[in-house]
Structures are given as structure tokens and as C-alpha cells.
Design a protein around this motif. Structure first.
Motif, mmCIF file in Angstrom:
data_model
loop_
_atom_site.group_PDB
_atom_site.id
_atom_site.type_symbol
_atom_site.label_atom_id
_atom_site.label_comp_id
_atom_site.label_asym_id
_atom_site.label_seq_id
_atom_site.Cartn_x
_atom_site.Cartn_y
_atom_site.Cartn_z
ATOM 1 N N ARG A 128 0.823 -1.216 0.000
ATOM 2 C CA ARG A 128 0.000 0.000 0.000
ATOM 3 C C ARG A 128 0.857 1.266 0.000
ATOM 4 O O ARG A 128 0.492 2.282 0.574
ATOM 5 N N LEU A 130 2.397 4.702 -1.413
ATOM 6 C CA LEU A 130 1.734 5.785 -2.129
ATOM 7 C C LEU A 130 2.617 6.272 -3.278
ATOM 8 O O LEU A 130 3.847 6.343 -3.145
ATOM 9 N N THR A 152 3.400 4.795 3.191
ATOM 10 C CA THR A 152 2.306 3.876 2.894
ATOM 11 C C THR A 152 0.999 4.428 3.441
ATOM 12 O O THR A 152 0.986 5.299 4.313
ATOM 13 N N LEU A 153 -0.086 3.889 2.936
ATOM 14 C CA LEU A 153 -1.409 4.349 3.348
ATOM 15 C C LEU A 153 -1.638 4.129 4.841
ATOM 16 O O LEU A 153 -2.333 4.907 5.494
#
Length: 219
Positions: A128, A130, A152-153
Motif C-alpha cells: 500500500r 503511495l 504507505t497508506l
């Protein structure tokens, strides 16, 4: 003469091997490039499966489970008619991803200027990760992030638009009607997230938070 024939046969096999490896790699590369045209130019496919386990036909049909990742270590089915072989491949992709420009501390709010794009291997990034800073203004840092660390998210969340205990307006809409009422939020929620609300009569309803902090319910 017999020894010469055997030697010639061995040489022909050795010559043919790179061609077959090149053909299979090229076919797999085209398969994954069609699957992810955005990163096709920087894509490289490495076949990890020993050649003895490769498909027997010249043009196998490749398939993947519907939830497969785009890159990284994958298992792809190579189908030759009724015969199916599974190939372990590594799909390497190069592109831009988001990193922190400086140390970001847990609980702080960030803007797009706190991040920058860096070029490198996308398939080795954490889950995840970005690839742009869209929508990160006012996001809240959930854990310390080091300078240059891929973002990351899971490291960020949107700011709460509604907090538990807050008085909110609930707007219900349906076919040809609209109604509104007051209630109390039962959980924290950012814009577009779901929140539970206890209405004045004690009934608990669920709806989505709009940008103004109202709770929208569609009946």
C-alpha cells in the motif's frame, strides 16, 4: 563420426536454450505489460522456475488469480491446451513513489510539501505504498516517518470530520423527499467514512460524513 554427431547435438541444444528462455521471458513480459500499461516501459520479468518445469508449447496462455498483485513475486499459470504448469516469476517495475522530505512525528498534520517523489523499484516497496501526494493535506501521521522513507497508506489517516460525542445533523433522502434531524455521533469518522449516530428518540442510524460534517443517509 558418432562422437562428432553427439557433440554437434549437444552444441545445438546449448544454442537453443537461450532462445527458448528469451521467448518465454518476452511472452511473459508482454502479458504483464498489457496488465499494467502505465509501467510497461520500466518492466522486467525474471523467471524463477527451472526450465525443466516450463510449459511444452511455444505459445502458452497465461492466467492469474483475479486478486493478484501487479508486481513482485507471482505465480502465473501457463496453459498448453489441457496441460497446465505454474511458473514462479518476479515482475520488476521502476517508477516514482512517495517519500518523506524530513522526519514526520506521530500525531502531526502534514501537507503535500512534506513529501517528494523518488524513482526506484516499485515491486520492492511495502504494501500500500503511495505514488503521489493527492489528498494528503491535513492528513495525520500515525507513526514516526524517517526522511526518505517510503510512505504507505497505513502511516496516515484523514483528519476526523466528526468525533464521537459530537452533535451532528442527519440528512435522509429518498425518492422525492428529504428529512433532517439532530443526533450524536458514536464514533470518529473522516469525510466519506461511515459513522453511527444516536438520534433524539434513541434510534441508532448509520450514514456517511459529507465535507460539511453532516451525516447523509439514502433510503
Amino acid at each position: 563420426m558418432r562422437g562428432y554427431s553427439v557433440l554437434l547435438g549437444m552444441l545445438l541444444v546449448l544454442i537453443a536454450l537461450p532462445v527458448r528462455a528469451s521467448d518465454l521471458t518476452a511472452q511473459l513480459t508482454r502479458f504483464f505489460q498489457v496488465r499494467d500499461p502505465q509501467h510497461a516501459a520500466g518492466m522486467k520479468v525474471v523467471v524463477r522456475t527451472p526450465e525443466a518445469q516450463w510449459p511444452a508449447c511455444e505459445a502458452p496462455r497465461f492466467t492469474l488469480p483475479g486478486n493478484s498483485r501487479l508486481w513482485g513475486n507471482l505465480s502465473v499459470a501457463a496453459n498448453c491446451g489441457e496441460n497446465r504448469r505454474y511458473l514462479q516469476v518476479q515482475v520488476q517495475v521502476t517508477g516514482n513513489y512517495l517519500v518523506a522530505t524530513h522526519a514526520l512525528t506521530r500525531g502531526s498534520s502534514v501537507t503535500a510539501s512534506d513529501f517528494r517523489l523518488q524513482s526506484g523499484r516499485l515491486d520492492t516497496l511495502p504494501a500500500r505504498a503511495l505514488f503521489n501526494s493527492n489528498g494528503l493535506n491535513d492528513a495525520v501521521v500515525l507513526r514516526d516517518i524517517l526522511p526518505g522513507q517510503p510512505v504507505t497508506l497505513s502511516m496516515l489517516r484523514q483528519p476526523w470530520r466528526v468525533k464521537a460525542g459530537q452533535k451532528v445533523v442527519v440528512i435522509a433522502s429518498g425518492d422525492g423527499f428529504n428529512a433532517s434531524g439532530a443526533g450524536q455521533a458514536l464514533n470518529n469518522a473522516a469525510a466519506s467514512q461511515w459513522v453511527r449516530v444516536r438520534m433524539g428518540n434513541g434510534q441508532v442510524v448509520s450514514g456517511r460524513v459529507d465535507d460539511d460534517g453532516n451525516i447523509l443517509i439514502t433510503l
